[in-house]
Every structure is written in C-alpha cells, then in structure tokens.
Design a protein around this motif. Structure first.
Motif, PDB file in Angstrom:
ATOM      1  N   LEU A 159       7.477  -7.554  -6.363  1.00 58.72           N
ATOM      2  CA  LEU A 159       5.907  -6.860  -6.259  1.00 58.72           C
ATOM      3  C   LEU A 159       6.089  -5.697  -5.463  1.00 58.72           C
ATOM      4  O   LEU A 159       5.048  -4.971  -5.169  1.00 58.72           O
ATOM      5  CB  LEU A 159       4.909  -7.764  -6.157  1.00 58.72           C
ATOM      6  CG  LEU A 159       4.726  -8.747  -7.287  1.00 58.72           C
ATOM      7  CD1 LEU A 159       3.244  -9.388  -7.117  1.00 58.72           C
ATOM      8  CD2 LEU A 159       4.567  -8.054  -8.671  1.00 58.72           C
ATOM      9  N   ARG A 160       7.027  -5.385  -4.830  1.00 54.22           N
ATOM     10  CA  ARG A 160       7.161  -4.062  -3.764  1.00 54.22           C
ATOM     11  C   ARG A 160       7.310  -2.950  -4.625  1.00 54.22           C
ATOM     12  O   ARG A 160       8.080  -3.298  -5.800  1.00 54.22           O
ATOM     13  CB  ARG A 160       8.350  -4.269  -3.094  1.00 54.22           C
ATOM     14  CG  ARG A 160       8.323  -5.186  -1.777  1.00 54.22           C
ATOM     15  CD  ARG A 160       9.401  -5.100  -1.010  1.00 54.22           C
ATOM     16  NE  ARG A 160       9.231  -5.816   0.395  1.00 54.22           N
ATOM     17  CZ  ARG A 160       9.813  -5.677   1.313  1.00 54.22           C
ATOM     18  NH1 ARG A 160      10.820  -4.983   1.476  1.00 54.22           N
ATOM     19  NH2 ARG A 160       9.690  -6.495   2.426  1.00 54.22           N
ATOM     20  N   GLN A 192      -2.804  -6.568   8.798  1.00 50.23           N
ATOM     21  CA  GLN A 192      -1.946  -5.534   8.436  1.00 50.23           C
ATOM     22  C   GLN A 192      -0.564  -5.754   8.908  1.00 50.23           C
ATOM     23  O   GLN A 192      -0.267  -6.293  10.149  1.00 50.23           O
ATOM     24  CB  GLN A 192      -2.261  -4.052   9.393  1.00 50.23           C
ATOM     25  CG  GLN A 192      -3.656  -3.624   8.971  1.00 50.23           C
ATOM     26  CD  GLN A 192      -3.645  -3.363   7.701  1.00 50.23           C
ATOM     27  OE1 GLN A 192      -2.963  -2.580   6.961  1.00 50.23           O
ATOM     28  NE2 GLN A 192      -4.908  -3.769   6.994  1.00 50.23           N
ATOM     29  N   VAL A 193       0.621  -5.530   8.317  1.00 46.51           N
ATOM     30  CA  VAL A 193       1.943  -5.792   8.304  1.00 46.51           C
ATOM     31  C   VAL A 193       2.870  -4.742   8.417  1.00 46.51           C
ATOM     32  O   VAL A 193       2.870  -4.173   7.073  1.00 46.51           O
ATOM     33  CB  VAL A 193       2.336  -6.944   7.376  1.00 46.51           C
ATOM     34  CG1 VAL A 193       3.731  -7.505   7.643  1.00 46.51           C
ATOM     35  CG2 VAL A 193       1.419  -8.255   7.417  1.00 46.51           C
ATOM     36  N   PRO A 194       3.453  -4.446   9.276  1.00 45.80           N
ATOM     37  CA  PRO A 194       4.243  -3.030   8.927  1.00 45.80           C
ATOM     38  C   PRO A 194       5.505  -3.309   8.154  1.00 45.80           C
ATOM     39  O   PRO A 194       5.984  -4.137   8.199  1.00 45.80           O
ATOM     40  CB  PRO A 194       4.553  -2.705  10.645  1.00 45.80           C
ATOM     41  CG  PRO A 194       4.564  -4.068  11.255  1.00 45.80           C
ATOM     42  CD  PRO A 194       3.485  -4.823  10.559  1.00 45.80           C
ATOM     43  N   ASN A 225       0.804  -1.289   0.053  1.00 44.86           N
ATOM     44  CA  ASN A 225       0.057  -0.054  -0.035  1.00 44.86           C
ATOM     45  C   ASN A 225       0.915   1.234   0.087  1.00 44.86           C
ATOM     46  O   ASN A 225       0.386   2.338   0.528  1.00 44.86           O
ATOM     47  CB  ASN A 225      -0.898   0.043   1.315  1.00 44.86           C
ATOM     48  CG  ASN A 225      -2.056  -0.848   1.113  1.00 44.86           C
ATOM     49  OD1 ASN A 225      -2.490  -1.158   0.067  1.00 44.86           O
ATOM     50  ND2 ASN A 225      -2.391  -1.634   2.086  1.00 44.86           N
ATOM     51  N   LEU A 226       1.926   1.214  -0.426  1.00 44.91           N
ATOM     52  CA  LEU A 226       2.966   2.291  -0.353  1.00 44.91           C
ATOM     53  C   LEU A 226       2.333   3.630  -1.071  1.00 44.91           C
ATOM     54  O   LEU A 226       2.512   4.637  -0.382  1.00 44.91           O
ATOM     55  CB  LEU A 226       4.032   2.014  -1.219  1.00 44.91           C
ATOM     56  CG  LEU A 226       5.465   2.856  -0.817  1.00 44.91           C
ATOM     57  CD1 LEU A 226       6.083   3.346   0.286  1.00 44.91           C
ATOM     58  CD2 LEU A 226       6.392   2.697  -2.041  1.00 44.91           C
ATOM     59  N   PHE A 244       2.187  -2.994   4.347  1.00 40.40           N
ATOM     60  CA  PHE A 244       1.710  -4.252   3.758  1.00 40.40           C
ATOM     61  C   PHE A 244       0.467  -5.014   4.119  1.00 40.40           C
ATOM     62  O   PHE A 244       0.030  -4.568   5.535  1.00 40.40           O
ATOM     63  CB  PHE A 244       2.782  -5.467   3.908  1.00 40.40           C
ATOM     64  CG  PHE A 244       4.340  -4.755   3.078  1.00 40.40           C
ATOM     65  CD1 PHE A 244       4.370  -4.775   1.833  1.00 40.40           C
ATOM     66  CD2 PHE A 244       5.262  -4.693   3.915  1.00 40.40           C
ATOM     67  CE1 PHE A 244       5.146  -4.465   1.095  1.00 40.40           C
ATOM     68  CE2 PHE A 244       6.349  -4.252   3.275  1.00 40.40           C
ATOM     69  CZ  PHE A 244       6.543  -4.207   1.969  1.00 40.40           C
ATOM     70  N   GLU A 245      -0.176  -5.689   3.486  1.00 39.61           N
ATOM     71  CA  GLU A 245      -1.467  -6.581   3.943  1.00 39.61           C
ATOM     72  C   GLU A 245      -1.152  -7.708   3.533  1.00 39.61           C
ATOM     73  O   GLU A 245      -0.729  -8.181   2.206  1.00 39.61           O
ATOM     74  CB  GLU A 245      -2.709  -5.747   3.090  1.00 39.61           C
ATOM     75  CG  GLU A 245      -3.161  -4.602   4.030  1.00 39.61           C
ATOM     76  CD  GLU A 245      -4.554  -4.050   3.306  1.00 39.61           C
ATOM     77  OE1 GLU A 245      -4.758  -4.507   2.043  1.00 39.61           O
ATOM     78  OE2 GLU A 245      -5.091  -3.315   3.714  1.00 39.61           O
TER      79      GLU A 245
END
Lengths: 183, 202
Positions: free
Chosen positions: A145-146, A92-94, A61-62, A72-73
């Motif tokens: 995919l980042r 939710q992943v930080p 979600n940048l 990140f999710e």
C-alpha cells in the motif's frame, strides 16, 4: 464531554505534541507526534473513558503535498462506549524512520491491526509482541500500500514461481498429460 | 447447437475469431462437434475397433453423467455454485449434485471465484489430491482471467497453474451458465478416445 472538549484538554496536557486540531463534519481529529502516543492513549482511555479502539490503520501521504506533517500517518480511531464520543488521532511517522510505539499494552486487539499496518506500509511498531506479516502470502517482498509499489507488484511472488515450476513438473502425470499454459 | 455458439459460449471473448479459428482449442471443438454428431446420428456403424476405444464408450458415458465436484468455494461465484445445487436450479439434473467433502472422491474442481496468491498453493494441493480422471472448470471472470482484479494479490487466471477444461464467463455466472459449462465438460468427456492411463515417470 464533547470530542472537541476532550481534544482541547488533551492539548493542554501535551502542549508540545499536538500540532493541530481539525473538525470535519463533526469528526474531531488530532495531529500528534509519535513519541508520546502510548501515554496519550493511556490518558484518553483512563481519564476520558475512550475505552474502545475502533480502528488502527496507516496512511501514505506521498502525493498529498502537505505543508506540514510527515509522509506516513498511523490513524487511531477511538470510541467511548459510555459517552458515545469518537476521537481520531493521526500520529506522524517520518519516511526516514518508519516506526512508532505499539499500543498493544492498552488494547490487545491492536495486535493484528498493527501487524496489518506493518504488512502494508512497513511501519514498525516498537514493543509489539509478534510483529510479522499477517495478510500477504509468506515470504512477500515490499509493502503493497505504499505509493511507489506497482499495481501488479514489482516482482512475481517467489512462492508462485515455485508453484508454477511444481505444476510444470507434475503436469506430465496428469490425466491426459495436459500441459499448463506457459507464459 | 452451432459451432459459433460454442465459440461465444466458451471463449472468454478476448480472442478474435480469425485467431481463435487457428488455435488448437478450435480444432478440439471441431473434433468434439464431429464426435457429438456421430453420437447423435446413432453412428459408430462398424463395430470394429480397438478394445480400448470400445470400452471408452460406456465408461465415458458413466463418467460424464456423474461428474462430482469437490466442495470448494472462493468468492461470490461460490454463492451461485451453492444456488445451482439447491432445488430451484438443481444441479442433480446433470448428475453433479454430489459435492464431495474430500477431493479424493471428486472428479471436477470448480474454481469459483478470484484466486489470490496466498490461496494458489492451496488450490494446487486440492487439485493434486483429486483422483484421476479429473477436470477443472474455471467459473467466472476472475478464475478465467483475473476479472476486475488487475493487481498484485490476485492470480490473473487459474490457468496459469492448472489445466482448465472449461471456462464459464460471467460475473458471477448464473447457475444456467454453470450448467452450460458442465454440459460442455460432459461433451468433452464423451468425446474422449483414450481412457487416460497415467503416463509413466520418464
């Protein structure tokens, strides 16, 4: 039971962990914390017959500029075969610690899906039996995919550099002594 | 068939004509054209030549009429490749109907589809296992130059690792286009002068 009903009952069971319930075109999604994800899925699987893991994937979600939520999710798409209801969990992943517990203990089919998510987003799944890259070539660097990953990649894959060198060495044994086009 | 048709048919369309005319490949086609014209006119008037050159004529004729491809498909182009092998288009009219399951029995590798980075070493190995003489056809835009896949996972043209003889444009090319490529390869084989003894290790 309707999916929104399941979502509200689940929110009563995990009041601190579910921050938001959204409905979009009849699809119910829960924004959840990452810590109780295994317990949450276990409850959904046993008590609400959400017995089929449709899909598991990652989201970066940048560029979305979310007011809340992490970068990140990990999205879990659950389906109940008996009741024909679908529910979506968005854990939710930080960015600072991209890790989440694995749900392979509940659905062994999550094994490869989690490997794929790790492969492309670099999200580590704790307790995964065999967490290694699955789709990219061996020795791949970076997580494609980042959002910061360049479209053509930052560096050339080292396996291909070796391959080009091998092709160059072998080209003199070719039928016409043909040379491979050099870049 | 004019020289310009060859240009249009065989170049990927990315090269400007003046630049193309300066290239080494253009010179090859000029020689090829001349050799074909000589062949058509029933030429080769004087039968005084080196033994190797004399032997090359029937050998090239045989080779060019039995170009066996290896059974190898990568993507949608492979479907067209299969289609060209079936009765409607019938690749056997050009002597290429025998798709060998072993690369050691095949002559040509038709790279039919996009080449991913992960697939590249496999294709290289299949190519290495082909017995000499061997040729490569890059079928379709992806195999020629990467096509629409301008990203980290796809090799931007198989010519980055293999010596390609014929490029067939199209997305995917129709069977007729593949046949045109095979016929161009046949012309190229017939125009070969030396029979290609493997060079010794230097």
């Amino acid at each position: 039971m309707e999916p929104i009903g399941i979502a509200k009952e689940l929110q009563k069971k995990f009041p601190d962990s579910i921050s938001e319930i959204t409905t979009h075109r009849g699809q119910v999604a829960l924004m959840v914390e990452r810590t109780p994800i295994v317990e949450m899925c276990r409850v959904l699987k046993t008590d609400y017959q959400m017995n089929h893991l449709n899909c598991l994937c990652g989201v970066d979600n940048l560029s979305r500029k979310m007011a809340h939520g992490e970068r990140f999710e990990v999205v879990y798409q659950l389906y109940s075969i008996q009741n024909r209801v679908t529910l979506r969990l968005k854990a939710q992943v930080p960015e600072s610690d991209p890790s989440i517990d694995s749900i392979t203990c509940l659905w062994s089919g999550a094994n490869w899906l989690e490997r794929e998510t790790y492969d492309f987003f670099g999200i580590v799944f704790n307790g995964h039996p065999n967490l290694q890259r699955i789709l990219t070539a061996e020795g791949w660097e970076g997580y494609p995919l980042r959002k910061e990953y360049a479209l053509r990649g930052d560096t050339e894959w080292k396996g291909f550099i070796e391959l080009k060198e091998k092709a160059r060495q072998l080209s003199k044994f070719d039928f016409y002594g043909a040379q491979v086009e050099q870049e | 068939m004019g020289l310009k048709d060859i240009n249009i048919g065989l170049s990927t369309g990315l090269v400007d004509l003046p630049e193309w005319e300066k290239s080494a490949a253009f010179k090859d086609y000029q020689e090829l054209e001349a050799a074909t014209a000589q062949e058509k006119s029933g030429g080769l008037g004087v039968w005084l030549a080196r033994l190797e050159e004399l032997v090359a004529i029937p050998v090239n004729w045989g080779r060019s009429n039995s170009v066996w491809p290896v059974t190898f498909g990568l993507a949608c182009c492979a479907i067209e490749q299969i289609g060209s092998g079936m009765a409607r288009f019938d690749i056997s009219r050009f002597g290429s109907e025998v798709f060998r399951a072993s690369p050691r029995q095949a002559d040509v590798l038709i790279v039919s589809g996009r080449v991913s980075m992960k697939m590249a070493p496999v294709i290289k190995r299949v190519y290495d296992q082909l017995s000499c003489p061997k040729w490569v056809i890059a079928m379709g835009d992806c195999a020629s130059c990467g096509g629409p896949f301008n990203n980290y996972a796809i090799l931007q043209g198989v010519d980055k690792m293999l010596p390609v003889d014929v490029y067939v444009p199209g997305c995917p090319p129709r069977p007729e286009a593949l046949f045109y490529g095979i016929m161009a390869l046949q012309q190229k084989i017939r125009a070969t002068e030396k029979l290609g003894v493997r060079e010794k290790d230097s």
